[in-house]
Design a protein around this motif. Structure first.
Motif, short mmCIF file in Angstrom:
data_model
loop_
_atom_site.label_atom_id
_atom_site.label_comp_id
_atom_site.label_asym_id
_atom_site.label_seq_id
_atom_site.Cartn_x
_atom_site.Cartn_y
_atom_site.Cartn_z
N TYR A 1 0.84 -1.20 0.00
CA TYR A 1 0.00 0.00 0.00
C TYR A 1 0.88 1.25 0.00
O TYR A 1 1.79 1.38 0.83
N PRO A 2 0.63 2.22 -0.89
CA PRO A 2 1.59 3.32 -1.08
C PRO A 2 1.66 4.36 0.02
O PRO A 2 2.65 5.06 0.14
N PHE A 3 0.60 4.50 0.83
CA PHE A 3 0.62 5.50 1.90
C PHE A 3 0.63 4.80 3.25
O PHE A 3 -0.28 4.02 3.56
N LYS A 4 1.64 5.06 4.03
CA LYS A 4 1.87 4.31 5.27
C LYS A 4 1.34 4.99 6.53
O LYS A 4 1.38 4.42 7.61
N GLU A 5 0.87 6.24 6.42
CA GLU A 5 0.59 7.03 7.62
C GLU A 5 -0.90 7.20 7.93
O GLU A 5 -1.30 8.20 8.53
N LEU A 6 -1.73 6.26 7.51
CA LEU A 6 -3.15 6.29 7.89
C LEU A 6 -3.30 6.14 9.40
O LEU A 6 -2.48 5.48 10.05
N CYS A 7 -4.35 6.71 9.97
CA CYS A 7 -4.70 6.43 11.36
C CYS A 7 -5.52 5.13 11.39
O CYS A 7 -5.83 4.55 10.35
N GLY A 8 -5.88 4.66 12.58
CA GLY A 8 -6.66 3.43 12.69
C GLY A 8 -8.00 3.54 12.00
O GLY A 8 -8.45 2.63 11.30
N CYS A 9 -8.67 4.68 12.17
CA CYS A 9 -9.96 4.92 11.51
C CYS A 9 -9.77 4.93 9.99
O CYS A 9 -10.64 4.47 9.26
N GLY A 10 -8.62 5.43 9.54
CA GLY A 10 -8.33 5.45 8.11
C GLY A 10 -8.18 4.05 7.52
O GLY A 10 -8.64 3.78 6.41
N VAL A 11 -7.53 3.15 8.27
CA VAL A 11 -7.41 1.75 7.80
C VAL A 11 -8.79 1.11 7.73
O VAL A 11 -9.12 0.41 6.77
N GLY A 12 -9.63 1.38 8.73
CA GLY A 12 -11.01 0.88 8.69
C GLY A 12 -11.76 1.42 7.48
O GLY A 12 -12.54 0.70 6.85
N PHE A 13 -11.52 2.69 7.16
CA PHE A 13 -12.15 3.31 5.99
C PHE A 13 -11.78 2.57 4.70
O PHE A 13 -12.62 2.39 3.81
N LYS A 14 -10.52 2.14 4.59
CA LYS A 14 -10.10 1.42 3.37
C LYS A 14 -10.83 0.08 3.26
O LYS A 14 -11.21 -0.34 2.17
N LEU A 15 -11.06 -0.59 4.40
CA LEU A 15 -11.83 -1.83 4.39
C LEU A 15 -13.27 -1.56 3.95
O LEU A 15 -13.84 -2.30 3.13
N MET A 16 -13.86 -0.49 4.46
CA MET A 16 -15.23 -0.14 4.06
C MET A 16 -15.29 0.20 2.56
O MET A 16 -16.25 -0.13 1.88
N SER A 17 -14.25 0.86 2.05
CA SER A 17 -14.19 1.21 0.63
C SER A 17 -14.15 -0.04 -0.23
O SER A 17 -14.84 -0.13 -1.26
N ALA A 18 -13.36 -1.03 0.19
CA ALA A 18 -13.27 -2.28 -0.56
C ALA A 18 -14.59 -3.05 -0.49
O ALA A 18 -15.05 -3.62 -1.50
N LEU A 19 -15.22 -3.08 0.67
CA LEU A 19 -16.51 -3.76 0.82
C LEU A 19 -17.58 -3.09 -0.04
O LEU A 19 -18.44 -3.77 -0.62
N THR A 20 -17.52 -1.77 -0.15
CA THR A 20 -18.46 -1.03 -0.99
C THR A 20 -18.40 -1.53 -2.43
O THR A 20 -19.43 -1.78 -3.07
N LYS A 21 -17.17 -1.71 -2.93
CA LYS A 21 -17.00 -2.19 -4.31
C LYS A 21 -17.41 -3.65 -4.43
O LYS A 21 -18.11 -4.03 -5.38
#
Length: 553
Positions: free
Chosen positions: A174-194
């Protein structure tokens, strides 16, 4: 300068942009006008496919899912976002926040036992779990699977989860390493959306909560964090979560919400729940279905925060008196103070307050049961965790990172720990680190401070690490005769340079007033903000420091 020609803005602002790595028109456009289309593909994160498939399986089999998070702002907002998202697609669902004092930080045995006793077979941990290898192995023995969404640095041994989403894993592309915990959860929600064919904006419903997490966790305000905070602030101002709205009202905030409001007004009230009582109500605040329900929880958090401020203030006063009474501590490179009656929930805040007075690595301890426990804070550049690690012979347990840490020890080891910590710090800290430093972006003239200049600075929001609010210095300014002390504590300045005049406020800086007397020239370091009084808005300086001006050569 090419950038100035293409943007047509003040050369000082162009210079600051270049200092921050923005040197072309395209880079400036991306900076000033962030686009959600520039977010990275969530499927680039290691284990994303596994995580999505496991949640889809749980959905199909109607398994009970438990969302598990930490008790701070990042953890509670992450839990609220994930819970609200999953609630739209899955019913047997609940959340769990460990009690700060009974269970401690992160995944807890009590939480896993709760899940097992209540028939949960999948736990999604957000903002924690990466260091919980033994506990996740225990959950696995009980037939409970884990999906870990975390952003803390992994250990060599990873937990036996069905999926680990953490961009800081060595082999995560993953190209950006500085997400917060809520940000990592957001990426999971984004993938589930698709994956589930949900409306494209399904994962975006709580960007104001995500912006609050980004602000409070002090992660880099760059790349995805900047984009998400930018749009999260828009949502916070246009159609906020009921919890954000209720806290804004109770905080008496008016005007446009910015990152500073989230950090200093919203986040402390959310954190106060876990510090003074139970952080579960912070999640209940954010998942409330009505404003009236949210307001009830917001009032509880507001009350907790008032208690927190009272404890913080009284303990800081006691700690400062303790330090001043110990003349043998003068000249030390570190501070360690201990009183058994201090409230455990605010010792970290008190450590930060003490650093404002004595700029050195600081530990504040209190009694917790039969042991001493507390928090440590560092000064910029000094690796606090390594220093505490070097004192481990006197500790029962410790954890943390470069700038902050926590520890537990036997009550009779406090003095030994204090002396060992001082020995380690004195031997390893560079003397310059014990001197407070102000980083100044640029020198300007008072005549440069115009509404247009200020408006462009405002467009540099959201501010945070890697994109701090610009700090300026003006040299050789003099009092107009209207500077004064307010409420015996604060400094109100009215200054002149050539034909330009402006006012400014320095909170807690009344002691610097004598520098301005008798028309003596001073240099002032400040940020620029706006003061609203009786419906009128005027630019003012927010003072950071004042000193006598050097004699012109």
């Amino acid at each position: 300068m090419a950038l100035q020609r293409s943007l047509g803005i003040h050369p000082v602002i162009c210079s600051i942009l270049v200092q921050r790595g923005i040197s072309t028109f395209e880079e400036a456009r991306s900076f000033f006008r962030p686009q959600l289309t520039d977010l990275h593909d969530p499927w680039l994160m290691k284990d994303m496919q596994k995580a999505v498939e496991r949640i889809i399986l749980a959905k199909e089999k109607q398994e009970k899912i438990l969302v598990f998070g930490d008790y701070d702002v990042d953890g509670t907002t992450a839990v609220a976002c994930m819970y609200r998202f999953l609630k739209k697609i899955h019913d047997p669902l609940d959340f769990y926040i460990p009690h700060r004092y009974r269970e401690g930080y992160g995944v807890s045995k009590a939480g896993i036992d709760h899940a097992h006793a209540n028939g949960f077979t999948l736990i999604i941990s957000v903002d924690c779990g990466i260091k919980s290898a033994d506990l996740i192995a225990y959950a696995k023995e009980l037939g409970i699977d884990f999906i870990v969404c975390d952003h803390h640095l992994p250990d060599e041994q990873l937990p036996p989860a069905v999926a680990i989403l953490n961009p800081k894993q060595k082999d995560c592309p993953y190209p950006f390493k500085e997400l917060c915990g809520c940000g990592v959860g957001f990426k999971l929600m984004s993938a589930l959306t698709k994956a589930l064919g949900l409306p494209p904006d399904s994962a975006m419903a709580d960007l104001d909560l995500l912006a609050t997490a980004i602000a409070a966790d002090i992660v880099d305000m760059a790349d995805e964090n900047r984009i998400l905070a930018y749009y999260g602030l828009q949502k916070a101002n246009q159609s906020p979560n009921f919890g954000i709205k209720a806290l804004t009202v109770l905080s008496a905030l008016r005007g446009t919400l910015n990152i500073s409001n989230l950090v200093f007004m919203i986040a402390p009230r959310v954190n106060a729940a876990g510090r003074m009582d139970d952080a579960r109500k912070a999640v209940q605040l954010f998942i409330s279905d009505t404003y009236e329900e949210a307001l009830r929880y917001a009032e509880m958090l507001h009350s907790d925060n008032s208690d927190r401020k009272e404890a913080d203030s009284s303990i800081t006063t006691e700690a400062l008196e303790l330090i001043r009474s110990r003349t043998d501590w003068t000249g030390r490179s570190s501070t360690l103070v201990f009183q058994p009656h201090w409230h455990k929930g605010v010792v970290g805040i008190v450590a930060s307050r003490l650093i404002e007075h004595y700029h050195r690595p600081t530990i504040v301890l209190t009694q917790s049961g039969d042991y001493a426990a507390g928090s440590a804070r560092s000064v910029p550049g000094f690796n606090l965790y390594e220093a505490i690690h070097a004192c481990r012979e006197h500790l029962l347990g410790y954890g943390g990172h470069f700038a902050a840490a926590g520890m537990t020890l036997e009550l009779d080891k406090v003095e030994l720990f204090r002396e060992k910590f001082e020995e380690v710090v004195a031997a390893t800290i560079h003397p310059d680190m014990l001197i407070p430093e102000i980083v100044i972006d640029h020198e300007i003239r008072l005549r440069d401070i115009t509404p247009t200049f200020y408006n462009i600075i405002c467009q540099m929001e959201p501010f945070g690490p890697q994109n701090l609010r610009p700090v300026f210095v003006v040299r050789h300014v003099v009092d107009t005769g209207a500077s004064r002390i307010l409420k015996e504590t604060h400094l109100r300045v009215a200054i002149r340079q050539e034909h330009a005049t402006i006012t400014g406020i320095g909170f807690g800086m009344a002691h610097l007033y004598p520098l301005l007397e008798n028309g003596k020239p001073v240099d002032i370091v400040f940020t620029i903000d706006e003061n609203e009084w009786n419906g009128e808005k005027n630019l003012q300086l927010r003072l950071i420091d004042v000193r006598a001006a050097a004699q012109a050569s």
